[in-house]
Design a protein around this motif. Structure first.
Motif, PDB file in Angstrom:
ATOM      1  N   GLU A  16      10.870  -1.456  -5.254  1.00  0.00           N
ATOM      2  CA  GLU A  16      10.874  -0.576  -4.091  1.00  0.00           C
ATOM      3  C   GLU A  16      12.252  -0.557  -3.430  1.00  0.00           C
ATOM      4  N   LEU A  17      12.872  -1.725  -3.294  1.00  0.00           N
ATOM      5  CA  LEU A  17      14.177  -1.815  -2.646  1.00  0.00           C
ATOM      6  C   LEU A  17      15.252  -1.092  -3.441  1.00  0.00           C
ATOM      7  N   VAL A  18      15.335  -1.357  -4.744  1.00  0.00           N
ATOM      8  CA  VAL A  18      16.392  -0.748  -5.546  1.00  0.00           C
ATOM      9  C   VAL A  18      16.228   0.770  -5.601  1.00  0.00           C
ATOM     10  N   THR A  19      14.987   1.243  -5.560  1.00  0.00           N
ATOM     11  CA  THR A  19      14.743   2.682  -5.557  1.00  0.00           C
ATOM     12  C   THR A  19      15.230   3.306  -4.259  1.00  0.00           C
ATOM     13  N   ARG A  20      14.914   2.684  -3.129  1.00  0.00           N
ATOM     14  CA  ARG A  20      15.349   3.213  -1.831  1.00  0.00           C
ATOM     15  C   ARG A  20      16.867   3.194  -1.704  1.00  0.00           C
ATOM     16  N   LEU A  21      17.484   2.099  -2.144  1.00  0.00           N
ATOM     17  CA  LEU A  21      18.943   1.996  -2.068  1.00  0.00           C
ATOM     18  C   LEU A  21      19.615   3.064  -2.929  1.00  0.00           C
ATOM     19  N   GLN A 328       2.097  -7.521   0.126  1.00  0.00           N
ATOM     20  CA  GLN A 328       2.431  -6.830   1.372  1.00  0.00           C
ATOM     21  C   GLN A 328       3.650  -7.457   2.032  1.00  0.00           C
ATOM     22  N   ALA A 329       3.852  -8.768   1.855  1.00  0.00           N
ATOM     23  CA  ALA A 329       5.038  -9.415   2.394  1.00  0.00           C
ATOM     24  C   ALA A 329       6.289  -8.935   1.657  1.00  0.00           C
ATOM     25  N   ALA A 330       6.199  -8.811   0.327  1.00  0.00           N
ATOM     26  CA  ALA A 330       7.331  -8.321  -0.457  1.00  0.00           C
ATOM     27  C   ALA A 330       7.676  -6.890  -0.066  1.00  0.00           C
ATOM     28  N   HIS A 331       6.671  -6.074   0.180  1.00  0.00           N
ATOM     29  CA  HIS A 331       6.884  -4.686   0.607  1.00  0.00           C
ATOM     30  C   HIS A 331       7.623  -4.649   1.944  1.00  0.00           C
ATOM     31  N   GLN A 332       7.176  -5.466   2.886  1.00  0.00           N
ATOM     32  CA  GLN A 332       7.818  -5.492   4.199  1.00  0.00           C
ATOM     33  C   GLN A 332       9.240  -6.035   4.118  1.00  0.00           C
ATOM     34  N   MET A 333       9.456  -7.045   3.282  1.00  0.00           N
ATOM     35  CA  MET A 333      10.795  -7.606   3.110  1.00  0.00           C
ATOM     36  C   MET A 333      11.749  -6.582   2.493  1.00  0.00           C
ATOM     37  N   ALA A 334      11.254  -5.821   1.526  1.00  0.00           N
ATOM     38  CA  ALA A 334      12.087  -4.805   0.898  1.00  0.00           C
ATOM     39  C   ALA A 334      12.546  -3.775   1.923  1.00  0.00           C
ATOM     40  N   SER A 335      11.628  -3.341   2.772  1.00  0.00           N
ATOM     41  CA  SER A 335      11.981  -2.379   3.820  1.00  0.00           C
ATOM     42  C   SER A 335      13.003  -2.974   4.780  1.00  0.00           C
ATOM     43  N   HIS A 336      12.839  -4.255   5.104  1.00  0.00           N
ATOM     44  CA  HIS A 336      13.755  -4.896   6.051  1.00  0.00           C
ATOM     45  C   HIS A 336      15.157  -5.052   5.459  1.00  0.00           C
ATOM     46  N   ILE A 337      15.244  -5.506   4.212  1.00  0.00           N
ATOM     47  CA  ILE A 337      16.560  -5.688   3.591  1.00  0.00           C
ATOM     48  C   ILE A 337      17.276  -4.350   3.466  1.00  0.00           C
ATOM     49  N   ARG A 398      -1.589   2.709  -4.050  1.00  0.00           N
ATOM     50  CA  ARG A 398      -1.022   4.040  -3.848  1.00  0.00           C
ATOM     51  C   ARG A 398       0.202   3.970  -2.944  1.00  0.00           C
ATOM     52  N   MET A 399       0.183   3.091  -1.948  1.00  0.00           N
ATOM     53  CA  MET A 399       1.345   2.925  -1.070  1.00  0.00           C
ATOM     54  C   MET A 399       2.544   2.426  -1.872  1.00  0.00           C
ATOM     55  N   HIS A 400       2.301   1.514  -2.810  1.00  0.00           N
ATOM     56  CA  HIS A 400       3.378   1.027  -3.669  1.00  0.00           C
ATOM     57  C   HIS A 400       3.908   2.160  -4.540  1.00  0.00           C
ATOM     58  N   GLN A 401       3.013   2.969  -5.093  1.00  0.00           N
ATOM     59  CA  GLN A 401       3.443   4.093  -5.926  1.00  0.00           C
ATOM     60  C   GLN A 401       4.267   5.093  -5.122  1.00  0.00           C
ATOM     61  N   VAL A 402       3.857   5.346  -3.896  1.00  0.00           N
ATOM     62  CA  VAL A 402       4.605   6.273  -3.046  1.00  0.00           C
ATOM     63  C   VAL A 402       6.011   5.739  -2.787  1.00  0.00           C
ATOM     64  N   ALA A 403       6.130   4.430  -2.532  1.00  0.00           N
ATOM     65  CA  ALA A 403       7.435   3.826  -2.284  1.00  0.00           C
ATOM     66  C   ALA A 403       8.343   3.949  -3.504  1.00  0.00           C
ATOM     67  N   VAL A 404       7.758   3.921  -4.703  1.00  0.00           N
ATOM     68  CA  VAL A 404       8.540   3.977  -5.934  1.00  0.00           C
ATOM     69  C   VAL A 404       8.776   5.412  -6.398  1.00  0.00           C
ATOM     70  N   HIS A 405       7.724   6.257  -6.340  1.00  0.00           N
ATOM     71  CA  HIS A 405       7.793   7.592  -6.929  1.00  0.00           C
ATOM     72  C   HIS A 405       7.862   8.729  -5.923  1.00  0.00           C
ATOM     73  N   PHE A 408       4.778  13.342  -4.062  1.00  0.00           N
ATOM     74  CA  PHE A 408       4.403  14.360  -5.045  1.00  0.00           C
ATOM     75  C   PHE A 408       4.104  13.741  -6.414  1.00  0.00           C
ATOM     76  N   ARG A 409       4.986  12.867  -6.885  1.00  0.00           N
ATOM     77  CA  ARG A 409       4.766  12.262  -8.196  1.00  0.00           C
ATOM     78  C   ARG A 409       3.556  11.329  -8.175  1.00  0.00           C
ATOM     79  N   THR A 410       3.330  10.665  -7.048  1.00  0.00           N
ATOM     80  CA  THR A 410       2.137   9.820  -6.943  1.00  0.00           C
ATOM     81  C   THR A 410       0.874  10.669  -7.057  1.00  0.00           C
ATOM     82  N   LEU A 411       0.878  11.853  -6.450  1.00  0.00           N
ATOM     83  CA  LEU A 411      -0.266  12.761  -6.573  1.00  0.00           C
ATOM     84  C   LEU A 411      -0.473  13.164  -8.026  1.00  0.00           C
TER      85      LEU A 411
END
Length: 430
Positions: A16-21, A328-337, A398-405, A408-411
């Motif tokens: 999730e982090l590398v995708t957002r960056l 969920q902790a990893a998800h929150q940490m990724a957003s924070h970093i 689905r939340m993880h998929q949305v963060a990665v894809h 639209f692609r998650t749908l």
């Protein structure tokens, strides 16, 4: 000068982090983003028990890192981290070999400006005698596939009358993984009858879930854990609480009282720890669980340009509690970093991380789900069961998929899944 952000570990938080960056700096030629992982594909770790039982096909449902890299705009380097040189600001990756042991790629180094260690965790067998030799673990897709192959081969042997009945599986650990795997294995045994195993009888299956504590699912409220226990027992799962395992041998589990719980197939799902090699890296502070100690910003305690994320991070909250090893902790940490790295580039003050517990959900295959939302009971949690809990459980993925894809692609993935249910078998058979 090009800034190189390197993320090691493509798990839930790392990917999730590398995708957002990458998406953030896609048009910035001064920033390069790289993901390093020893695997070529990603599966959301909470779903590994489904891969093991055959409910999920990792080849179809996994994320190929190279495809994701091309889509998001980062670079992917396959390889296993073996050292971090914080003085030279570079990481060293082990040589890569093929199945025959021939070297494909020699050891290599990758320089970094900013490093994020998102290594994840491995199963903690607490040094139990025979556990590593006789138990299956579910730390990776490879391990889950290995268990699945054994399971399918055992069904074949049963059909050919070449396997002693019953098919006994013993699972050590009454946490989420152990409980979910127990239910999923029962579902697999039900489904196998539709694929040429019509003579298989559910009485030929014996699943034993062994927990050293007083009850299963200790992270959940007692009433919810009791509901899960009732569901498992209704499926025929034998749940043994207050039963400490001191040794594993080929025949089964040996308890503290000297009892042998016979089971040719054994799974250890009793705890996690950070990979031991992290404690051997120079220049970092680690705790007894091999986790790298991090500051409130999630920077390592010793280096401003090295961050730690997920299960390998030891992060203390203001109230003295530790951030738990959860997706969920990893998800929150990724957003924070992500926010911290952006703040660093702008020269702004770095925010501190605060973990928010949104509760826990446990899936009992297609039978049911249980859990609590909005934190623990002292903060007023909402206990959920049945269909609502199943919907909430699926929404986490689905939340993880949305963060990665993206949405639209998650749908599209959701629609493809609906179609595949019509075209593909409900159980992976090989």
């Amino acid at each position: 000068m090009t800034e190189h952000i390197v993320v090691v570990g493509g798990g839930a938080g790392g990917l999730e982090l590398v995708t957002r960056l990458a998406r953030k700096f896609k048009r910035d030629s001064t920033v390069q983003v790289t993901l390093v992982d020893r695997n070529l594909t990603h599966i959301w770790k909470p779903l590994l028990h489904e891969v093991a039982a055959g409910a999920l096909d990792a080849d179809v449902d996994g994320v190929d890192y190279r495809v994701q890299a091309a889509s998001a705009g980062f670079r992917f380097q396959p390889g296993e981290l073996i050292d971090v040189d914080t003085e030279q600001q570079q990481i060293r990756l082990a040589a890569m070999n093929d199945d025959a042991g021939h070297e494909i790629v020699a050891e290599r180094v990758i320089p970094y400006s900013t490093l994020v260690l998102a290594i994840g965790s491995v199963t903690n067998d607490f040094g139990t005698k025979g556990a590593s030799e006789h138990c299956y673990f579910l730390d990776s897709v490879r391990q889950a596939r290995r268990f699945h192959h054994t399971l399918m081969n055992t069904f074949l042997a049963l059909q050919a009358k070449q396997y002693p009945q019953p098919l006994s599986v013993a699972i050590v650990g009454g946490g989420a993984t152990g409980v979910e795997l127990s239910a999923e294995l029962h579902k697999s045994a039900e489904l196998i009858r539709a694929y040429g195993f019509d003579d298989f009888n559910m009485s030929q299956l014996q699943i034993t879930l062994v927990e050293a504590g007083e009850r299963i699912l200790p992270a959940l409220p007692e009433r919810i854990a009791a509901s899960a226990l009732h569901e498992l027992e209704a499926l025929g799962v034998q749940v043994r609480t207050g039963t400490a395992v001191t040794e594993i041998n080929e025949q089964g589990l040996v308890t503290k009282d000297g009892e042998l719980i016979a089971a040719p197939i054994k799974v250890w799902a009793a705890g996690v720890k950070a990979p031991p090699f992290l404690a051997k890296l120079n220049g970092f502070e680690c705790n007894r669980g091999n986790q790298i100690i991090a500051r409130p910003t999630l920077q390592s305690s010793t280096h401003d340009n090295v961050f730690v994320l997920g299960d390998c991070a030891a992060v203390e909250q203001p109230d003295g509690s530790r951030v738990p090893p959860r997706a969920q902790a990893a998800h929150q940490m990724a957003s924070h970093i992500f926010k911290v790295i952006c703040a660093q580039k702008k020269g702004h003050e770095l925010p501190s991380f605060r973990y928010r517990d949104h509760g826990s959900l446990v899936s009992l295959s297609s039978y049911s789900a249980v859990g609590s939302l909005m934190g623990n009971l002292t903060k007023g949690s909402m206990k959920v069961e049945g269909l609502l809990a199943r919907v909430m459980y699926k929404s986490l993925y689905r939340m993880h998929q949305v963060a990665v894809h993206g949405y639209f692609r998650t749908l599209l993935y959701m629609l493809a899944q609906v179609i595949n249910r019509r075209l593909r078998p409900r159980l992976k058979l090989h």
